[in-house]
Design a protein around this motif. Sequence first.
Motif, PDB file in Angstrom:
ATOM      1  N   GLU A 159      66.805  25.966  38.540  1.00 51.21           N
ATOM      2  CA  GLU A 159      66.351  25.976  37.145  1.00 51.21           C
ATOM      3  C   GLU A 159      64.862  25.666  37.057  1.00 51.21           C
ATOM      4  OE1 GLU A 159      68.730  23.506  34.658  1.00 51.21           O
ATOM      5  OE2 GLU A 159      70.597  24.616  35.046  1.00 51.21           O
ATOM      6  N   ALA A 160      64.394  24.737  37.887  1.00 55.72           N
ATOM      7  CA  ALA A 160      62.962  24.404  37.894  1.00 55.72           C
ATOM      8  C   ALA A 160      62.142  25.589  38.408  1.00 55.72           C
ATOM      9  CB  ALA A 160      62.719  23.173  38.764  1.00 55.72           C
ATOM     10  N   VAL A 161      62.675  26.284  39.414  1.00 58.32           N
ATOM     11  CA  VAL A 161      61.971  27.443  39.953  1.00 58.32           C
ATOM     12  C   VAL A 161      61.944  28.569  38.921  1.00 58.32           C
ATOM     13  CG1 VAL A 161      61.946  29.192  41.774  1.00 58.32           C
ATOM     14  CG2 VAL A 161      62.578  26.840  42.323  1.00 58.32           C
ATOM     15  N   ALA A 162      63.066  28.756  38.219  1.00 60.30           N
ATOM     16  CA  ALA A 162      63.119  29.782  37.178  1.00 60.30           C
ATOM     17  C   ALA A 162      62.125  29.482  36.055  1.00 60.30           C
ATOM     18  CB  ALA A 162      64.534  29.885  36.614  1.00 60.30           C
ATOM     19  N   LYS A 163      61.995  28.204  35.705  1.00 64.16           N
ATOM     20  CA  LYS A 163      61.019  27.807  34.673  1.00 64.16           C
ATOM     21  C   LYS A 163      59.594  28.080  35.156  1.00 64.16           C
ATOM     22  CE  LYS A 163      59.609  23.893  31.794  1.00 64.16           C
ATOM     23  NZ  LYS A 163      59.861  22.459  31.468  1.00 64.16           N
ATOM     24  N   MET A 164      59.326  27.768  36.444  1.00 61.88           N
ATOM     25  CA  MET A 164      58.001  28.044  37.006  1.00 61.88           C
ATOM     26  C   MET A 164      57.721  29.542  36.962  1.00 61.88           C
ATOM     27  SD  MET A 164      56.520  27.311  40.862  1.00 61.88           S
ATOM     28  CE  MET A 164      56.664  25.527  40.757  1.00 61.88           C
ATOM     29  N   TYR A 165      58.735  30.337  37.306  1.00 59.76           N
ATOM     30  CA  TYR A 165      58.573  31.790  37.261  1.00 59.76           C
ATOM     31  C   TYR A 165      58.226  32.264  35.860  1.00 59.76           C
ATOM     32  CZ  TYR A 165      59.819  36.633  36.604  1.00 59.76           C
ATOM     33  OH  TYR A 165      59.781  37.951  36.220  1.00 59.76           O
ATOM     34  N   PHE A 186      50.581  28.239  44.825  1.00 61.91           N
ATOM     35  CA  PHE A 186      50.039  29.343  44.027  1.00 61.91           C
ATOM     36  C   PHE A 186      49.960  28.950  42.546  1.00 61.91           C
ATOM     37  CE2 PHE A 186      51.246  32.330  47.542  1.00 61.91           C
ATOM     38  CZ  PHE A 186      49.999  32.912  47.689  1.00 61.91           C
ATOM     39  N   PHE A 187      50.964  28.213  42.073  1.00 55.97           N
ATOM     40  CA  PHE A 187      50.962  27.776  40.669  1.00 55.97           C
ATOM     41  C   PHE A 187      49.779  26.848  40.404  1.00 55.97           C
ATOM     42  CE2 PHE A 187      52.165  25.272  36.995  1.00 55.97           C
ATOM     43  CZ  PHE A 187      52.791  26.191  36.160  1.00 55.97           C
ATOM     44  N   ASP A 188      49.586  25.877  41.301  1.00 55.54           N
ATOM     45  CA  ASP A 188      48.482  24.919  41.136  1.00 55.54           C
ATOM     46  C   ASP A 188      47.124  25.616  41.200  1.00 55.54           C
ATOM     47  OD1 ASP A 188      50.395  22.962  40.963  1.00 55.54           O
ATOM     48  OD2 ASP A 188      50.163  22.269  43.029  1.00 55.54           O
ATOM     49  N   ASP A 189      47.054  26.716  41.950  1.00 58.15           N
ATOM     50  CA  ASP A 189      45.809  27.463  42.094  1.00 58.15           C
ATOM     51  C   ASP A 189      45.617  28.486  40.967  1.00 58.15           C
ATOM     52  OD1 ASP A 189      43.474  27.974  43.896  1.00 58.15           O
ATOM     53  OD2 ASP A 189      44.348  29.985  44.005  1.00 58.15           O
ATOM     54  N   GLU A 190      46.616  28.527  40.052  1.00 61.46           N
ATOM     55  CA  GLU A 190      46.600  29.469  38.927  1.00 61.46           C
ATOM     56  C   GLU A 190      46.618  30.928  39.384  1.00 61.46           C
ATOM     57  OE1 GLU A 190      43.519  28.522  36.126  1.00 61.46           O
ATOM     58  OE2 GLU A 190      44.224  26.467  35.833  1.00 61.46           O
ATOM     59  N   SER A 191      47.234  31.156  40.555  1.00 60.50           N
ATOM     60  CA  SER A 191      47.460  32.521  41.033  1.00 60.50           C
ATOM     61  C   SER A 191      48.821  32.954  40.492  1.00 60.50           C
ATOM     62  CB  SER A 191      47.429  32.566  42.568  1.00 60.50           C
ATOM     63  OG  SER A 191      46.196  32.103  43.068  1.00 60.50           O
ATOM     64  N   TRP A 192      48.842  33.323  39.213  1.00 62.14           N
ATOM     65  CA  TRP A 192      50.092  33.463  38.481  1.00 62.14           C
ATOM     66  C   TRP A 192      50.976  34.581  39.017  1.00 62.14           C
ATOM     67  CZ3 TRP A 192      49.972  29.009  36.623  1.00 62.14           C
ATOM     68  CH2 TRP A 192      48.855  28.476  35.970  1.00 62.14           C
ATOM     69  N   LYS A 198      47.695  30.639  53.672  1.00 65.34           N
ATOM     70  CA  LYS A 198      48.520  29.632  54.337  1.00 65.34           C
ATOM     71  C   LYS A 198      48.693  28.445  53.407  1.00 65.34           C
ATOM     72  CE  LYS A 198      50.396  28.116  58.210  1.00 65.34           C
ATOM     73  NZ  LYS A 198      51.644  28.754  58.596  1.00 65.34           N
ATOM     74  N   CYS A 199      49.881  27.897  53.371  1.00 62.47           N
ATOM     75  CA  CYS A 199      50.125  26.680  52.591  1.00 62.47           C
ATOM     76  C   CYS A 199      50.057  25.490  53.541  1.00 62.47           C
ATOM     77  CB  CYS A 199      51.489  26.748  51.915  1.00 62.47           C
ATOM     78  SG  CYS A 199      51.855  25.310  50.885  1.00 62.47           S
ATOM     79  N   VAL A 200      49.032  24.656  53.386  1.00 59.61           N
ATOM     80  CA  VAL A 200      48.831  23.499  54.254  1.00 59.61           C
ATOM     81  C   VAL A 200      48.819  22.240  53.402  1.00 59.61           C
ATOM     82  CG1 VAL A 200      47.312  22.388  55.939  1.00 59.61           C
ATOM     83  CG2 VAL A 200      47.474  24.886  55.867  1.00 59.61           C
ATOM     84  N   ASN A 201      49.799  21.357  53.659  1.00 60.47           N
ATOM     85  CA  ASN A 201      49.919  20.116  52.895  1.00 60.47           C
ATOM     86  C   ASN A 201      49.901  20.371  51.388  1.00 60.47           C
ATOM     87  OD1 ASN A 201      49.962  18.548  55.287  1.00 60.47           O
ATOM     88  ND2 ASN A 201      47.726  18.582  55.380  1.00 60.47           N
ATOM     89  N   GLY A 202      50.630  21.426  50.982  1.00 59.39           N
ATOM     90  CA  GLY A 202      50.756  21.714  49.562  1.00 59.39           C
ATOM     91  C   GLY A 202      49.579  22.432  48.949  1.00 59.39           C
ATOM     92  N   GLN A 203      48.582  22.779  49.753  1.00 58.67           N
ATOM     93  CA  GLN A 203      47.402  23.455  49.217  1.00 58.67           C
ATOM     94  C   GLN A 203      47.296  24.868  49.770  1.00 58.67           C
ATOM     95  OE1 GLN A 203      44.093  20.808  50.165  1.00 58.67           O
ATOM     96  NE2 GLN A 203      44.101  20.066  48.055  1.00 58.67           N
ATOM     97  N   LYS A 204      46.820  25.775  48.924  1.00 53.72           N
ATOM     98  CA  LYS A 204      46.651  27.183  49.299  1.00 53.72           C
ATOM     99  C   LYS A 204      45.346  27.353  50.055  1.00 53.72           C
ATOM    100  CE  LYS A 204      45.746  31.572  46.932  1.00 53.72           C
ATOM    101  NZ  LYS A 204      44.393  31.571  46.406  1.00 53.72           N
ATOM    102  N   LYS A 205      45.420  27.883  51.278  1.00 53.69           N
ATOM    103  CA  LYS A 205      44.241  28.108  52.103  1.00 53.69           C
ATOM    104  C   LYS A 205      44.108  29.596  52.415  1.00 53.69           C
ATOM    105  CE  LYS A 205      43.491  23.624  52.890  1.00 53.69           C
ATOM    106  NZ  LYS A 205      42.293  22.914  52.433  1.00 53.69           N
TER     107      LYS A 205
END
Length: 412
Positions: A164-170, A137-143, A241-248
């Motif tokens: 901590e990395a997840v909190a930063k992403m949030y 979702f982050f890579d797809d800019e679905s904030w 669906k998340c397939v191989n790291g990509q949002k489908k």
Amino acid sequence: MPKPVAYTKGSIIYFEGDKDERVYILQKGCVVVTSTDPETNLPVTEQIKTGEFFGVKSSLGHFPREETATAIIDSVCICMTLQEFEVLFSNNKPVIMKMLRVFSNQLRAVHKKTEAILNKGQDINQQSGMMSVAQAFFDDESWRSCADVCINYLKRYPTASNKEAVAKMYTTANARAQRKVVTEVQDVTADPSTNKALKLFELPAFSRFAKKYERDQVIITEFEPGDSFYLIQSGNVQLVKCVNGQKKNLDILKPGEFFGEMAILDNSPRSATCVAAGPVQCLEFNKANFEILITGNPQIALILLKLFCKRIYDQKRRFKILVISDLQARIADVFCMFDEMTPAANPNDKQRRFNLTIQDVAHWAGLSIEATRDEVNRFATSHKIEIFDNNIIVNNILDMKRIVDTRTVIRQ
């Protein structure tokens, strides 16, 4: 009224591919149903026990028979129409619950096989799976969606090494979501006359189950354990669906449709992420009140049974595409599947227009966009299809069926 029908040894009760909506119960004798495993192309045989139903899925789902039923010895079966089945068993909670669990397990089994192919055999655990959804979702800019998944992750895994990395992403996703706020006004009052399922929930007693969601808000997250299911009253819900790291994007669900129903029966992780595509109002039901709910509302159980039947059929149909080795045949079968889903108004029309993009074809074929574009362009060069921005025209759907029939090789 249901009636007993006698079958002599060797009699075929129905053939695979038959369009027949009757339901059977084996009263005495021995019946086996034989189908073809789409992965190995080998026959699979199952013996029906006395007192068991068969022919239920294709009847409830309104699709052709998936197996051939044969009387191995002289047998007697109770034969009933779909309407008779619904009348007789809609109030039989033990039978309905057993069928729901059986169909849920069957759907989960096909889903796992499909996942194994799409994920190239990699076994993804729930924690890493949820993390991959947040990242997709982050890579797809679905904030907004990314922020919701991060919150779910941190609640479920508060001591995770990457918290901590997840909190930063949030923090990043939430800040960008705030800048992207869209003001929407939408009437959340659905027209109950348009859908049979909605009519069952008009009583004020159901209002306590109501939940409202904003655009891009995550309702359920793929890989998280499930303990509730939903009925959409108004608005649309996007299945992702998340397939191989990509949002489908898989599908859009509309008012009157259920989602999340698999997890309430077998305690399995969610198989997809469900996101509000705009203002959405749902009714949320959990495991604790599920059996009470269907006891007082048997039609709900029947609707869920039909939903399972349809989703099992759809999942098996997609699995048949994924196990084809020849890429041209695999893509041709995508077109054949859509032809089956939306048959032409005139059966003599061989040209078909499908609202598909190359990205859509890639998704259904389980291929990269680059590989799909190469194969689709080969079809276009030979004038079998025409490609436009938002649709693809197949000039003769019979060409696609011939390619599938002559070039299909089971995936190894």
